[in-house]
Design a protein around this motif. Sequence first.
Motif, PDB file in Angstrom:
ATOM      1  N   TYR A  56      37.519  53.357   1.520  1.00  0.00           N
ATOM      2  CA  TYR A  56      36.653  53.002   0.306  1.00  0.00           C
ATOM      3  C   TYR A  56      36.740  51.627  -0.339  1.00  0.00           C
ATOM      4  N   TYR A  57      35.674  51.493  -1.315  1.00  0.00           N
ATOM      5  CA  TYR A  57      35.572  50.020  -1.655  1.00  0.00           C
ATOM      6  C   TYR A  57      35.594  50.077  -3.340  1.00  0.00           C
ATOM      7  N   GLU A  58      36.220  48.977  -3.808  1.00  0.00           N
ATOM      8  CA  GLU A  58      36.198  48.708  -5.342  1.00  0.00           C
ATOM      9  C   GLU A  58      35.539  47.276  -5.368  1.00  0.00           C
ATOM     10  N   THR A  59      34.683  47.475  -6.491  1.00  0.00           N
ATOM     11  CA  THR A  59      34.338  45.847  -6.785  1.00  0.00           C
ATOM     12  C   THR A  59      35.183  45.372  -7.991  1.00  0.00           C
ATOM     13  N   ARG A  60      35.613  44.012  -7.974  1.00  0.00           N
ATOM     14  CA  ARG A  60      36.595  43.474  -9.017  1.00  0.00           C
ATOM     15  C   ARG A  60      35.766  41.991  -9.341  1.00  0.00           C
ATOM     16  N   THR A  61      36.165  41.802 -10.310  1.00  0.00           N
ATOM     17  CA  THR A  61      35.567  40.175 -10.834  1.00  0.00           C
ATOM     18  C   THR A  61      36.557  39.278 -10.570  1.00  0.00           C
ATOM     19  N   VAL A  62      36.350  38.143  -9.952  1.00  0.00           N
ATOM     20  CA  VAL A  62      37.224  37.097  -9.679  1.00  0.00           C
ATOM     21  C   VAL A  62      36.874  35.870  -9.970  1.00  0.00           C
ATOM     22  N   MET A  63      37.705  34.618 -10.289  1.00  0.00           N
ATOM     23  CA  MET A  63      37.377  33.529 -10.504  1.00  0.00           C
ATOM     24  C   MET A  63      37.368  32.720  -9.364  1.00  0.00           C
ATOM     25  N   ARG A  64      36.018  32.051  -9.047  1.00  0.00           N
ATOM     26  CA  ARG A  64      36.119  31.244  -7.917  1.00  0.00           C
ATOM     27  C   ARG A  64      35.149  29.991  -8.149  1.00  0.00           C
ATOM     28  N   ASP A  65      35.884  28.760  -8.219  1.00  0.00           N
ATOM     29  CA  ASP A  65      35.180  27.453  -8.671  1.00  0.00           C
ATOM     30  C   ASP A  65      34.742  27.378  -9.904  1.00  0.00           C
ATOM     31  N   GLY A  66      35.724  28.014 -10.768  1.00  0.00           N
ATOM     32  CA  GLY A  66      35.379  28.138 -12.227  1.00  0.00           C
ATOM     33  C   GLY A  66      34.477  29.017 -12.794  1.00  0.00           C
ATOM     34  N   LYS A  67      33.903  30.067 -11.793  1.00  0.00           N
ATOM     35  CA  LYS A  67      32.964  30.875 -12.188  1.00  0.00           C
ATOM     36  C   LYS A  67      33.465  32.233 -11.874  1.00  0.00           C
ATOM     37  N   GLN A  68      32.807  33.316 -12.578  1.00  0.00           N
ATOM     38  CA  GLN A  68      33.199  34.500 -12.219  1.00  0.00           C
ATOM     39  C   GLN A  68      32.229  35.256 -11.488  1.00  0.00           C
ATOM     40  N   VAL A  69      33.007  35.833 -10.287  1.00  0.00           N
ATOM     41  CA  VAL A  69      31.981  36.630  -9.202  1.00  0.00           C
ATOM     42  C   VAL A  69      32.598  37.871  -8.824  1.00  0.00           C
ATOM     43  N   GLN A  70      31.832  38.337  -8.614  1.00  0.00           N
ATOM     44  CA  GLN A  70      32.295  39.965  -8.252  1.00  0.00           C
ATOM     45  C   GLN A  70      32.381  40.022  -6.476  1.00  0.00           C
ATOM     46  N   GLU A  71      33.427  40.744  -6.116  1.00  0.00           N
ATOM     47  CA  GLU A  71      33.649  41.037  -4.682  1.00  0.00           C
ATOM     48  C   GLU A  71      33.870  42.298  -4.475  1.00  0.00           C
ATOM     49  N   ARG A  72      33.631  42.952  -3.294  1.00  0.00           N
ATOM     50  CA  ARG A  72      34.172  44.320  -2.726  1.00  0.00           C
ATOM     51  C   ARG A  72      35.313  44.228  -1.922  1.00  0.00           C
ATOM     52  N   VAL A  73      36.421  44.998  -2.385  1.00  0.00           N
ATOM     53  CA  VAL A  73      37.752  44.941  -1.955  1.00  0.00           C
ATOM     54  C   VAL A  73      37.968  46.412  -1.071  1.00  0.00           C
ATOM     55  N   GLN A  74      38.296  46.221   0.184  1.00  0.00           N
ATOM     56  CA  GLN A  74      38.494  47.436   0.906  1.00  0.00           C
ATOM     57  C   GLN A  74      39.665  48.381   0.477  1.00  0.00           C
ATOM     58  N   LYS A  75      39.817  49.515   0.323  1.00  0.00           N
ATOM     59  CA  LYS A  75      40.977  49.975   0.201  1.00  0.00           C
ATOM     60  C   LYS A  75      41.120  51.393   0.797  1.00  0.00           C
ATOM     61  N   ILE A  76      42.309  51.944   1.067  1.00  0.00           N
ATOM     62  CA  ILE A  76      42.289  53.357   1.882  1.00  0.00           C
ATOM     63  C   ILE A  76      42.919  54.316   1.107  1.00  0.00           C
ATOM     64  N   ARG A  77      42.356  55.399   1.156  1.00  0.00           N
ATOM     65  CA  ARG A  77      42.991  56.564   0.413  1.00  0.00           C
ATOM     66  C   ARG A  77      43.619  57.604   1.432  1.00  0.00           C
ATOM     67  N   TRP A  78      44.826  57.744   1.308  1.00  0.00           N
ATOM     68  CA  TRP A  78      45.754  58.562   2.195  1.00  0.00           C
ATOM     69  C   TRP A  78      46.129  60.051   1.775  1.00  0.00           C
ATOM     70  N   SER A  79      45.613  60.935   2.454  1.00  0.00           N
ATOM     71  CA  SER A  79      45.892  62.364   2.345  1.00  0.00           C
ATOM     72  C   SER A  79      46.647  62.951   3.379  1.00  0.00           C
ATOM     73  N   PRO A  80      47.720  63.960   3.172  1.00  0.00           N
ATOM     74  CA  PRO A  80      48.302  64.555   4.140  1.00  0.00           C
ATOM     75  C   PRO A  80      47.704  65.651   4.886  1.00  0.00           C
ATOM     76  N   VAL A  81      48.054  65.467   6.274  1.00  0.00           N
ATOM     77  CA  VAL A  81      47.580  66.629   7.065  1.00  0.00           C
ATOM     78  C   VAL A  81      48.563  67.038   7.803  1.00  0.00           C
ATOM     79  N   SER A  82      48.179  68.123   8.716  1.00  0.00           N
ATOM     80  CA  SER A  82      49.076  68.739   9.727  1.00  0.00           C
ATOM     81  C   SER A  82      48.367  69.635  10.526  1.00  0.00           C
ATOM     82  N   GLY A  83      48.558  70.016  11.924  1.00  0.00           N
ATOM     83  CA  GLY A  83      47.799  70.526  12.606  1.00  0.00           C
ATOM     84  C   GLY A  83      48.378  70.997  13.867  1.00  0.00           C
ATOM     85  N   ARG A  84      47.550  71.306  15.099  1.00  0.00           N
ATOM     86  CA  ARG A  84      47.859  71.673  16.351  1.00  0.00           C
ATOM     87  C   ARG A  84      47.054  71.074  17.571  1.00  0.00           C
TER      88      ARG A  84
END
Length: 373
Positions: free
Chosen positions: A188-216
């Motif tokens: 999934y992606y989160e949007t965050r604000t960062v400073m770049r060249d003295g300006k505030q810009v928004q960028e999308r950051v990729q993240k992973i959500r983990w969930s336990p699984v089991s099976g056969r």
Amino acid sequence: MSHSESPFETTKTKENHRFPCDQCGADFRFDPDAGQMVCDFCGNTGEVVDDSPWTSGIKELDFKAAINNLLPLQEIEEVRVSKCPNCAAEVEFDPEVHASECPFCATPVVTDTGSHRHIKPKGLLPFALDEETARDSMTDWLGGLWFAPNGLQEYAKKGRKLTGIYVPYWTYDADTASRYSGERGTIYYETRTVMRDGKQVQERVQKIRWSPVSGRVARFFDDVLVLASKALPKRYTDALEPWDLSALEPYRPEFLAGFRAEGYQVDLDDGFDEARAIMDRQIRRDVKFDIGGDRQRIHGIDTKVSDVTFKHILLPVWMAAYKYRGKSYRFVVNGRTGRVQGERPWSAWKITFAVILGLIVAAGIGYVVAMNQ
């Protein structure tokens, strides 16, 4: 002569695979082009008649029974082989031959009368390419190699004939059932604000959500192929694949007439260890697919293996071992497809010439660039 029955059925000798011609007494050989027995002396021919008692494929043998030495006596045979002191290959030779060269490494071999007791082959792939066709494939392969010595290709063309050898393999069948635990990752992606060249810009950051699984997961493995020879580097024989195992014929010694057969050096249980490693890699792929998601983590797999069966089979390889300027070169050709593998020869003077030429070209380009500035 009728082709409905074998002309050499009552005179075949298992140990050295010789079959006298019923017309002149010379030896029949199996001709890959014709797919039948041929006498080179008088031109007589004969069919390879399948007298196998099994009508629905080649019989599998029980793995546990074999490991516990409980196979029926008819599944065991005793053959005479000679062991190469250099590469340890065990190859059958005719009893009247007392000295020869190892077909795997060209080392002189004095034949012995040692006998080995082993499991009989159940099937084989007959040679489909004759020696001339295999030689053409090998010389074409050599000709396509960069920086190979010119003399080696010419020496191979004029050298002695290639040797047709049936190489031993094991095949394993098994039912597997595996339980696993792990984690499924969803991107999934989160949007965050960062400073770049003295300006505030928004960028999308990729993240992973983990969930336990089991099976056969479950899989039936059919004809997992394992090399039972140690005479050649495994990277050569692996590169000869794929083999058309669906075309396996029930073992008939007539197919070996005019060829040699190597005895297996990898025991049945050691071969199964390698087969299990192949199975485990496939099971891990199955588990990852079953977990799904965008990413997968596997914490553990518990696999139960049952109903293991096996076959000892022989696969056809044309082989050449050449000594050229004091160095041995080995080449193998798939006796069905013509695929070639072997040691990579290098020509020192060709490499030196290429390096010098490259330096001259680079210097010339540098001079032109400098003059245009």
